[in-house]
Enzyme design. Structure first.
Site, PDB file in Angstrom:
ATOM      1  N   LYS A  86       0.853  -1.188   0.000  1.00  0.00           N
ATOM      2  CA  LYS A  86       0.000   0.000   0.000  1.00  0.00           C
ATOM      3  C   LYS A  86       0.887   1.236   0.000  1.00  0.00           C
ATOM      4  O   LYS A  86       1.764   1.395   0.860  1.00  0.00           O
ATOM      5  CB  LYS A  86      -0.881  -0.045   1.250  1.00  0.00           C
ATOM      6  CG  LYS A  86      -2.266   0.504   1.066  1.00  0.00           C
ATOM      7  CD  LYS A  86      -3.087   0.174   2.305  1.00  0.00           C
ATOM      8  CE  LYS A  86      -4.412   0.876   2.297  1.00  0.00           C
ATOM      9  NZ  LYS A  86      -5.092   0.712   3.592  1.00  0.00           N
TER      10      LYS A  86
HETATM   11  O1  G3P Z   1      -7.645   1.518   5.576  1.00  0.00           O
HETATM   12  C1  G3P Z   1      -7.947   2.831   5.330  1.00  0.00           C
HETATM   13  C2  G3P Z   1      -9.334   3.304   5.699  1.00  0.00           C
HETATM   14  O2  G3P Z   1     -10.267   2.297   5.558  1.00  0.00           O
HETATM   15  C3  G3P Z   1      -9.415   4.104   6.960  1.00  0.00           C
HETATM   16  O3  G3P Z   1     -10.725   4.309   7.411  1.00  0.00           O
HETATM   17  O4  G3P Z   1     -12.328   5.089   9.116  1.00  0.00           O
HETATM   18  O5  G3P Z   1      -9.870   5.630   9.362  1.00  0.00           O
HETATM   19  O6  G3P Z   1     -11.246   6.764   7.630  1.00  0.00           O
HETATM   20  P1  G3P Z   1     -11.061   5.511   8.445  1.00  0.00           P
END
Ligand code: G3P
Length: 219
Positions: A86
């Protein structure tokens, strides 16, 4: 649409994997840091649980393309059958994606907040792009529209094989919207998977079946 689980918690990963509902895992530096365990060891353990693509992100402190590519090779080497590297969406990140994809190492370009960023990542050779819909919602933009636009854009160009991983998924409505928008994959936290399973009428139906059965046939 397939499901990945968005966590670095191995117990949650095991539980979701046992239900047969996940095809892969995504992690990020924040998720791994939250578990308080060794970075590489956590990724290796996750890759031993789920037989699918496992996204492991380069550390947040790595900014130069060559450094990201070197670190990406190390992440890939943890389990070449499963690991996807990633990489954040920056100019250096695009260069790292190109370097890694030239070596046959799959990448997931993360922190995508515009359709143009997704198109650039696809052209650099990313196997996946991760638009973050919840974080767009957080700032008052409709995140799902980004997933729709990317899906439409990619479908105009059959030579693009980059898959869309809808990320920053916060609730079950997001999940349905992602499937309708044409995301290839939604990466979903365990809590949201649980919310998707449950319905009050399913629960009350189970209780009624049980009560009716026991009234006639006993326990
Ligand atoms: O893996 C990245 C993403 O899914 C993060 O989610 O909830 O931290 O914006 P969030």
């Amino acid at each position: 649409m397939k499901f990945f689980i968005d966590t670095a918690n191995v117990e949650e990963i095991r539980r979701a994997n046992e239900m047969g509902i996940i095809a892969g895992v995504t992690t990020n530096p924040s998720l791994i840091a939250k578990e308080g365990r060794d970075y590489a060891q956590t990724l290796r353990e996750i890759a031993s649980i789920v037989d699918g693509p496992i996204s492991g992100e380069v550390k947040a402190t790595t900014e130069k393309a060559e450094d990201m590519a070197r670190e990406g090779e190390e992440i890939f080497a943890l389990d070449p059958r499963h690991m996807v590297v990633k990489i954040p969406m920056t100019a250096e990140g695009l260069k790292a994606i190109r370097l890694l994809s030239a070596k046959g190492i799959p990448t997931n370009c993360t922190l995508i907040f515009s359709a143009n960023q997704a198109l650039l990542a696809a052209r650099a050779g990313a196997a996946y792009v991760s638009p973050f819909l919840g974080r767009l919602d957080d700032i008052g933009q409709t995140g799902i529209e980004l997933v729709q636009t990317i899906a439409q854009m990619f479908s105009n160009y059959p030579d693009i094989s980059t898959q869309i991983i809808a990320a920053s998924v916060r609730n079950p409505i997001h999940v349905t919207d992602c499937a309708l928008a044409g995301a290839d994959i939604a990466t979903v936290p365990y809590k949201v998977l649980e919310q998707m399973i449950r319905h009050p009428l399913t629960q009350s139906g189970i209780e009624k079946f049980k009560a009716d059965y026991c009234a006639v046939f006993g326990e």
